[in-house]
Structures are given as C-alpha cells and as structure tokens.
Design a protein around this motif. Structure first.
Motif, PDB file in Angstrom:
ATOM      1  N   THR A 295      -6.834  -8.482  -4.514  1.00  0.00           N
ATOM      2  CA  THR A 295      -5.682  -7.693  -4.077  1.00  0.00           C
ATOM      3  C   THR A 295      -5.269  -6.781  -5.226  1.00  0.00           C
ATOM      4  O   THR A 295      -5.140  -7.237  -6.362  1.00  0.00           O
ATOM      5  CB  THR A 295      -4.501  -8.625  -3.693  1.00  0.00           C
ATOM      6  N   ILE A 296      -5.061  -5.496  -4.927  1.00  0.00           N
ATOM      7  CA  ILE A 296      -4.719  -4.526  -5.972  1.00  0.00           C
ATOM      8  C   ILE A 296      -3.461  -3.779  -5.542  1.00  0.00           C
ATOM      9  O   ILE A 296      -3.357  -3.335  -4.391  1.00  0.00           O
ATOM     10  CB  ILE A 296      -5.870  -3.519  -6.208  1.00  0.00           C
ATOM     11  N   THR A 297      -2.514  -3.627  -6.466  1.00  0.00           N
ATOM     12  CA  THR A 297      -1.265  -2.957  -6.117  1.00  0.00           C
ATOM     13  C   THR A 297      -0.682  -2.193  -7.307  1.00  0.00           C
ATOM     14  O   THR A 297      -1.173  -2.294  -8.428  1.00  0.00           O
ATOM     15  CB  THR A 297      -0.244  -3.985  -5.558  1.00  0.00           C
ATOM     16  N   ARG A 298       0.381  -1.438  -7.017  1.00  0.00           N
ATOM     17  CA  ARG A 298       1.145  -0.704  -8.015  1.00  0.00           C
ATOM     18  C   ARG A 298       0.235   0.194  -8.881  1.00  0.00           C
ATOM     19  O   ARG A 298      -0.698   0.794  -8.379  1.00  0.00           O
ATOM     20  CB  ARG A 298       1.979  -1.687  -8.845  1.00  0.00           C
ATOM     21  N   ASP A 299       0.475   0.261 -10.187  1.00  0.00           N
ATOM     22  CA  ASP A 299      -0.287   1.195 -11.028  1.00  0.00           C
ATOM     23  C   ASP A 299      -1.723   0.740 -11.281  1.00  0.00           C
ATOM     24  O   ASP A 299      -2.533   1.509 -11.792  1.00  0.00           O
ATOM     25  CB  ASP A 299       0.432   1.423 -12.366  1.00  0.00           C
TER      26      ASP A 299
ATOM     27  N   ALA B 124       1.436   8.065  -1.224  1.00  0.00           N
ATOM     28  CA  ALA B 124       0.795   9.015  -2.146  1.00  0.00           C
ATOM     29  C   ALA B 124      -0.543   8.473  -2.658  1.00  0.00           C
ATOM     30  O   ALA B 124      -1.518   9.227  -2.806  1.00  0.00           O
ATOM     31  CB  ALA B 124       1.722   9.317  -3.323  1.00  0.00           C
ATOM     32  N   GLN B 125      -0.607   7.168  -2.910  1.00  0.00           N
ATOM     33  CA  GLN B 125      -1.868   6.560  -3.358  1.00  0.00           C
ATOM     34  C   GLN B 125      -2.915   6.589  -2.239  1.00  0.00           C
ATOM     35  O   GLN B 125      -4.103   6.797  -2.498  1.00  0.00           O
ATOM     36  CB  GLN B 125      -1.628   5.116  -3.819  1.00  0.00           C
ATOM     37  N   LEU B 126      -2.458   6.388  -1.001  1.00  0.00           N
ATOM     38  CA  LEU B 126      -3.384   6.466   0.140  1.00  0.00           C
ATOM     39  C   LEU B 126      -3.922   7.890   0.294  1.00  0.00           C
ATOM     40  O   LEU B 126      -5.125   8.079   0.537  1.00  0.00           O
ATOM     41  CB  LEU B 126      -2.668   6.021   1.427  1.00  0.00           C
ATOM     42  N   GLN B 127      -3.049   8.878   0.140  1.00  0.00           N
ATOM     43  CA  GLN B 127      -3.485  10.281   0.177  1.00  0.00           C
ATOM     44  C   GLN B 127      -4.602  10.531  -0.835  1.00  0.00           C
ATOM     45  O   GLN B 127      -5.628  11.135  -0.516  1.00  0.00           O
ATOM     46  CB  GLN B 127      -2.311  11.207  -0.187  1.00  0.00           C
ATOM     47  N   LYS B 128      -4.380  10.039  -2.067  1.00  0.00           N
ATOM     48  CA  LYS B 128      -5.372  10.242  -3.137  1.00  0.00           C
ATOM     49  C   LYS B 128      -6.690   9.559  -2.798  1.00  0.00           C
ATOM     50  O   LYS B 128      -7.770  10.093  -3.075  1.00  0.00           O
ATOM     51  CB  LYS B 128      -4.837   9.688  -4.467  1.00  0.00           C
ATOM     52  N   LEU B 129      -6.609   8.358  -2.212  1.00  0.00           N
ATOM     53  CA  LEU B 129      -7.832   7.627  -1.848  1.00  0.00           C
ATOM     54  C   LEU B 129      -8.628   8.412  -0.802  1.00  0.00           C
ATOM     55  O   LEU B 129      -9.843   8.591  -0.949  1.00  0.00           O
ATOM     56  CB  LEU B 129      -7.481   6.232  -1.319  1.00  0.00           C
TER      57      LEU B 129
ATOM     58  N   LEU C 180      -3.757  13.625   4.983  1.00  0.00           N
ATOM     59  CA  LEU C 180      -2.525  12.885   5.248  1.00  0.00           C
ATOM     60  C   LEU C 180      -1.341  13.670   4.692  1.00  0.00           C
ATOM     61  O   LEU C 180      -1.400  14.169   3.574  1.00  0.00           O
ATOM     62  CB  LEU C 180      -2.574  11.506   4.586  1.00  0.00           C
ATOM     63  N   THR C 181      -0.269  13.765   5.467  1.00  0.00           N
ATOM     64  CA  THR C 181       0.939  14.438   4.986  1.00  0.00           C
ATOM     65  C   THR C 181       2.136  13.518   5.189  1.00  0.00           C
ATOM     66  O   THR C 181       2.161  12.709   6.126  1.00  0.00           O
ATOM     67  CB  THR C 181       1.201  15.751   5.753  1.00  0.00           C
ATOM     68  N   PHE C 182       3.128  13.659   4.312  1.00  0.00           N
ATOM     69  CA  PHE C 182       4.328  12.813   4.397  1.00  0.00           C
ATOM     70  C   PHE C 182       5.071  13.015   5.716  1.00  0.00           C
ATOM     71  O   PHE C 182       5.786  12.137   6.175  1.00  0.00           O
ATOM     72  CB  PHE C 182       5.267  13.109   3.218  1.00  0.00           C
ATOM     73  N   SER C 183       4.889  14.177   6.329  1.00  0.00           N
ATOM     74  CA  SER C 183       5.620  14.471   7.572  1.00  0.00           C
ATOM     75  C   SER C 183       4.869  14.018   8.826  1.00  0.00           C
ATOM     76  O   SER C 183       5.376  14.142   9.931  1.00  0.00           O
ATOM     77  CB  SER C 183       5.883  15.974   7.664  1.00  0.00           C
ATOM     78  N   MET C 184       3.642  13.479   8.675  1.00  0.00           N
ATOM     79  CA  MET C 184       2.850  13.135   9.858  1.00  0.00           C
ATOM     80  C   MET C 184       3.509  12.012  10.650  1.00  0.00           C
ATOM     81  O   MET C 184       4.224  11.166  10.113  1.00  0.00           O
ATOM     82  CB  MET C 184       1.410  12.787   9.461  1.00  0.00           C
ATOM     83  N   GLN C 185       3.258  12.035  11.949  1.00  0.00           N
ATOM     84  CA  GLN C 185       3.787  11.000  12.843  1.00  0.00           C
ATOM     85  C   GLN C 185       3.138   9.659  12.531  1.00  0.00           C
ATOM     86  O   GLN C 185       1.990   9.593  12.102  1.00  0.00           O
ATOM     87  CB  GLN C 185       3.514  11.378  14.306  1.00  0.00           C
ATOM     88  N   LEU C 186       3.882   8.604  12.808  1.00  0.00           N
ATOM     89  CA  LEU C 186       3.359   7.245  12.578  1.00  0.00           C
ATOM     90  C   LEU C 186       2.057   7.027  13.354  1.00  0.00           C
ATOM     91  O   LEU C 186       1.086   6.493  12.817  1.00  0.00           O
ATOM     92  CB  LEU C 186       4.413   6.215  12.996  1.00  0.00           C
TER      93      LEU C 186
ATOM     94  N   LEU D 269       3.282   1.788   3.306  1.00  0.00           N
ATOM     95  CA  LEU D 269       4.584   2.062   3.908  1.00  0.00           C
ATOM     96  C   LEU D 269       4.656   3.521   4.350  1.00  0.00           C
ATOM     97  O   LEU D 269       4.321   4.421   3.591  1.00  0.00           O
ATOM     98  CB  LEU D 269       5.695   1.784   2.882  1.00  0.00           C
ATOM     99  N   HIS D 270       5.105   3.738   5.610  1.00  0.00           N
ATOM    100  CA  HIS D 270       5.309   5.110   6.098  1.00  0.00           C
ATOM    101  C   HIS D 270       6.399   5.107   7.163  1.00  0.00           C
ATOM    102  O   HIS D 270       6.350   4.319   8.112  1.00  0.00           O
ATOM    103  CB  HIS D 270       4.003   5.672   6.677  1.00  0.00           C
ATOM    104  N   LYS D 271       7.400   5.953   6.974  1.00  0.00           N
ATOM    105  CA  LYS D 271       8.496   6.097   7.944  1.00  0.00           C
ATOM    106  C   LYS D 271       9.135   4.756   8.331  1.00  0.00           C
ATOM    107  O   LYS D 271       9.284   4.440   9.512  1.00  0.00           O
ATOM    108  CB  LYS D 271       8.003   6.835   9.200  1.00  0.00           C
TER     109      LYS D 271
END
Length: 262
Positions: free
Chosen positions: A138-142, A167-172, A182-188, A209-211
């Motif tokens: 399991t990998i998380t945070r920084d 933001a980390q998912l976007q980078k992946l 992926l955009t922060f404004s995208m629908q769930l 986490l999103h919306k």
C-alpha cells in the motif's frame, strides 16, 4: 438500464461488503503482520499515526522502519521500530535495503506511509523495493510522488494499492500515457468510468477522493462512499486502515478497502 453496472454505491446504512467485517480473525495472532516504512529527519508524524491506527484497526503485529537519524526522537509508545541507514538529507539511504527486504519477508503486507522526503537516493530505494517485494504493498501520501520515475512499474505491479489525491491520479494517468485526461471539474460518473477502464488495463487498486466521494477501483469494479474527512487521507489513516483490512482479505482488495471506509 444501468449505464454503469460496475459502479457500486456504499452508505453507512448499506455497507457493500458486511462479510469483510466478520472475516477479521478473533485471535490477534492470526490477524497478520504489517510493516510500515517512512519518515525522515524533518518528520515522522504520519508514520507514527499509521503505527497507532494499524494497532487500533486490529492488525496482529506492526513494525515500522525509520531512518536511524530518528533513533533519539521516536517516542517510547512505538515499541516495534527498526532503523535503517540515513542519507545526508535524513531519509532512508540505499544501505537500508537490507532492513526493507527483511521487513518484507517478515510481514504479510507493507505500507509506504509517507514522510519519505524528496531525496533521489530514497526514491531509488523505494523503486527497487517495488521490483524486489512481491507481497501486498500500500502506497500513500508523498511516497507516491517519490516513485514518480517508475510509473509503468507501479501501474503494472499486481498486489498494489494506491491511496492517492486526485492530482496524483492525474499525474499517474499522464505518466503512463493513458488516453484519458482527468480534470478537477469532471463529473463523478466520468471518473468512475475512467477508473473502471484503467483498472481493467492495469492490475492495481486505486482509492481516490473526488467531489466528496472516496472511490475505490480494482479489476474494473468501482465503489463510491460519501466522504467528508479529507484530512484522514492526507494524514495516512485511510491507507493504514485499508492495508489492515486487506491483510485478512488478501485476494479481495476492492471489498477490503471499501469495507475499511465505514
């Protein structure tokens, strides 16, 4: 007709996988061993919190691996600390590989809990461990940011859970050249569909986490749970509890992680 048959919605009143809660072994000795790796000279609060969260979640045994520069600062409440060599930046040095591999052999699962620092030597150490260790990771945070030079190895590693920010998912997605932006404004629903397709392509499990919803995706299936406490993710307690539940359900990452959220 259900447009998203792979999307399963969970509420506190309607847990999706109640059996997971019941599958926790009665005897602590049978509840698995979790190894936690992280910390640097500037901080290990997240690692310390992961240690106490793991024990509170019911893990059988917990050990943490820290850079030896922290020897004098670790509180006595952390009884199961192991120390590896530190580099000049105060993170784990490449010579800590021996302790990391030994912890991997002892544990039923490993958590990269973060507070890892930004040192390139520590990054290489973490990346090598990705390849050497075969168990649940399991990998998380920084710690996710630290492994950014090996995105393909990360995405293609089975037995891997990433508890990450949007933001980390976007980078992946970008770094493995996945053809969905992926955009922060995208629908769930759009993100659910993207995760559905991504986890069919790659064998990893993702929690993000999103919306105000925490989504968990694995093997093309996606669950959503309403979530009002983002700090629990950034502090690492969500990843730790997820890693704990996964220990006693090693073949069911989606169900274990989803059940751990209630």
């Amino acid at each position: 007709m259900d447009l998203h048959p792979y999307w399963h919605k969970q509420t506190p009143e309607k847990p999706l996988y109640p059996d997971i809660e019941w599958s926790k072994p009665e005897q602590r000795a049978l509840r698995g061993k979790l190894g936690i790796i992280g910390g640097n000279k500037l901080g290990f609060a997240g690692v310390a919190e992961s240690y106490s969260t793991a024990l509170a979640s019911g893990v059988g045994e917990v050990r943490i691996l820290l850079p030896d520069i922290l020897k004098k600062t670790v509180p006595p409440s952390i009884t199961e600390a192991i120390f590896g060599a530190s580099n000049p930046s105060g993170g784990l040095a490449k010579d800590a590989r021996i302790e990391m591999l030994a912890l991997g052999q002892w544990a039923n699962g490993i958590l990269f809990a973060g507070d890892a620092g930004r040192n390139s030597e520590t990054a290489i150490l973490y990346e090598d461990f990705l390849a050497d260790y075969r168990g649940p990771l399991t990998i998380t945070r920084d710690a996710i940011d630290l492994i950014k030079n090996s995105p393909q190895a990360l995405a293609e590693r089975p037995n891997t859970l990433l508890v990450m920010s949007f933001a980390q998912l976007q980078k992946l997605f970008q770094s493995v050249y996945y053809p969905k932006i992926l955009t922060f404004s995208m629908q769930l629903a759009s993100l659910v569909e993207a995760l559905h397709k991504f986890t069919i392509t790659y064998p990893i499990t993702i929690a993000v986490l999103h919306k105000d919803y925490l989504l968990v995706a694995s093997g093309g299936e996606v669950t959503s749970t309403e979530w009002q406490n983002p700090m629990a993710i950034w502090r690492g307690s969500v990843a730790t509890k997820a890693a704990a539940y996964w220990l006693w359900n090693p073949s069911k990452p989606l169900e274990a992680v989803t059940a751990s959220l209630l």
